[in-house]
Motif scaffolding. Structure first.
Motif, PDB file in Angstrom:
ATOM      1  N   LEU A   1      -6.068  -5.475  -1.297  1.00 52.38           N
ATOM      2  CA  LEU A   1      -5.628  -4.581  -0.223  1.00 52.38           C
ATOM      3  C   LEU A   1      -6.834  -3.933   0.449  1.00 52.38           C
ATOM      4  O   LEU A   1      -6.926  -3.877   1.683  1.00 52.38           O
ATOM      5  N   GLU A   2      -7.745  -3.459  -0.359  1.00 51.47           N
ATOM      6  CA  GLU A   2      -8.922  -2.803   0.200  1.00 51.47           C
ATOM      7  C   GLU A   2      -9.722  -3.777   1.062  1.00 51.47           C
ATOM      8  O   GLU A   2     -10.179  -3.439   2.155  1.00 51.47           O
TER       9      GLU A   2
ATOM     10  N   ILE B   1      -1.342   4.837   5.173  1.00 52.28           N
ATOM     11  CA  ILE B   1      -1.463   3.486   4.611  1.00 52.28           C
ATOM     12  C   ILE B   1      -2.920   3.184   4.259  1.00 52.28           C
ATOM     13  O   ILE B   1      -3.218   2.711   3.149  1.00 52.28           O
TER      14      ILE B   1
ATOM     15  N   ALA C   1       0.825  -1.214   0.000  1.00 52.19           N
ATOM     16  CA  ALA C   1       0.000   0.000   0.000  1.00 52.19           C
ATOM     17  C   ALA C   1       0.856   1.259   0.000  1.00 52.19           C
ATOM     18  O   ALA C   1       0.417   2.304  -0.475  1.00 52.19           O
TER      19      ALA C   1
ATOM     20  N   ARG D   1       0.702  -0.890  -4.895  1.00 55.53           N
ATOM     21  CA  ARG D   1      -0.699  -1.036  -4.472  1.00 55.53           C
ATOM     22  C   ARG D   1      -1.612  -1.243  -5.679  1.00 55.53           C
ATOM     23  O   ARG D   1      -2.727  -1.735  -5.544  1.00 55.53           O
TER      24      ARG D   1
ATOM     25  N   ARG E   1      -4.133   5.147   1.241  1.00 53.39           N
ATOM     26  CA  ARG E   1      -3.595   4.613  -0.007  1.00 53.39           C
ATOM     27  C   ARG E   1      -4.256   3.288  -0.366  1.00 53.39           C
ATOM     28  O   ARG E   1      -4.519   3.013  -1.536  1.00 53.39           O
ATOM     29  N   ALA E   2      -4.535   2.463   0.630  1.00 53.94           N
ATOM     30  CA  ALA E   2      -5.196   1.189   0.348  1.00 53.94           C
ATOM     31  C   ALA E   2      -6.623   1.418  -0.148  1.00 53.94           C
ATOM     32  O   ALA E   2      -7.121   0.665  -0.981  1.00 53.94           O
TER      33      ALA E   2
ATOM     34  N   PRO F   1      -5.396  -4.011  -6.113  1.00 53.11           N
ATOM     35  CA  PRO F   1      -6.058  -3.013  -5.264  1.00 53.11           C
ATOM     36  C   PRO F   1      -7.246  -3.584  -4.498  1.00 53.11           C
ATOM     37  O   PRO F   1      -7.475  -3.233  -3.341  1.00 53.11           O
TER      38      PRO F   1
END
Lengths: 211, 211
Positions: free
Chosen positions: A120-121, B161, A108, A113, B164-165, A117
């Motif tokens: 990560l989200e 972080i 991230a 990232r 950005r995620a 994506p």
DNA sequence: GTCTATAATAGGATAGAC
DNA sequence: GTCTATCCTATTATAGAC
């Protein structure tokens, strides 16, 4: 005699550690091969699409590991304070006292990232959601619980960065000591959590294995 | 006619943006050359030791920039709350709403932290120290002020972080809205900060340039 | 101070034997 | 399923002209 040298689990564990140490770009095939004990060609047998597929598998496994060892226990029927303390304890071991980061957070922070994506989200969203559940169970209003859940994840990663920059887990431990009181401040003595039907019948409060 | 195409300042600015986007490993000489507008060979004219020297220069410049635009203002004689808000505002612009990280934090998250450990430690130590000054000026006891200063830096990076995620600066802004009250909770109406002799005669509350 | 050209190395990925 | 050997590209870095 084609016999696997490593179980898929063990292979993923070693891949995970390599990516967590060096980051996506820094984890070269050579390093990965050395760390896994397999030749480069063997790695392509497991991951035909190469390095990006390996990183994706590691992130997915991270989500699964957190589901079993962090998110699930946060939604258990143990007392909220106990769940929070267990989370911090589990994380301290997962981060190995600051020696290892976690791949979703590492990715991230850079343009990496953009590789996955949605994963990560999902990882961070799920975490905030599970911790929000813990805090609403403690009797906090939903909006306050949600805000504090973000707060907690923020402090955890910030403390990880500081601990790594200082070369000591002192900062992480100091944060861990402070966080439960901070998160539960003003929480009513609600007994919601004692009567709520648990979503996960018997989520372990202690992880089977940190990886 | 050997005339520099870029000032050293402008060159460092472009190097900084490249390292902050891709991280140390991900910032290849090709990318750096493209971003700077110089040929690879020209870059070696400025940095004979190559990439590691460039990254070191960027981290050093980051410390200097933060000294002028963040740390110094935190030790000014403005009201503590104003100093904190200015810091958060400056950081939001420095991070460009979450589009860019900062190199010390990025390096701290991977084994790259071993490249210039003393610079990373200095950067974060200095930040905690300056913010601790702000908080003791607000009337908080020294130990509480110090603990909250760590708290603040943790939340700032954690929020970066998460932002950005999630691909949005929402989390960072929500943290920014909450932090001043949280840091100053229980602060006496001490007038210490109005009478204290400022260390920096006239530290700017607004940075000259985010980079 | 900048460039083109190039060396030397390390990167990701593949072929084919066993 | 693993290996050695290899391919091709990208990487860091340098030489030398202008």
């Amino acid at each position: 005699m084609p016999v696997p040298l490593l179980s898929r689990e063990e292979l993923l564990e070693r891949l995970s550690r390599t990516f967590r140490r060096y980051g996506y770009e820094g984890a070269s095939m050579t390093r990965i091969a050395e760390a896994s004990g397999l030749g480069k060609a063997s790695l392509y047998h497991y991951f035909p699409e190469g390095k990006s597929q390996m990183a994706r598998a590691v992130v997915q496994r991270t989500i699964e590991w957190f589901e079993a060892n962090v998110f699930g226990p946060l939604e258990s029927n143990h007392p909220p304070r106990q769940r929070i303390i267990a989370m911090l304890d589990t994380l301290h071991r997962y981060f190995e006292g600051g020696q290892l980061a976690c791949l979703p957070a590492l990715m991230a922070m850079s343009d990496d990232r953009a590789l996955f994506p949605e994963l990560l989200e999902r990882f961070f969203t799920r975490w905030v959601s599970a911790l929000g559940q813990t805090l609403t169970d403690s009797g906090l209003a939903r909006d306050i619980a949600q805000r504090r859940a973000y707060d907690a994840v923020e402090r955890i990663y910030g403390a990880l960065i500081l601990s790594r920059a200082f070369g000591s887990d002192h900062t992480f431990l100091a944060m861990s000591n402070e966080l439960p009181d901070h998160l539960l401040a003003g929480a009513g003595r609600s007994t919601l959590w004692t009567t709520r039907v648990p979503r996960f019948p018997s989520s372990p409060m202690v992880p089977s294995r940190a990886g």
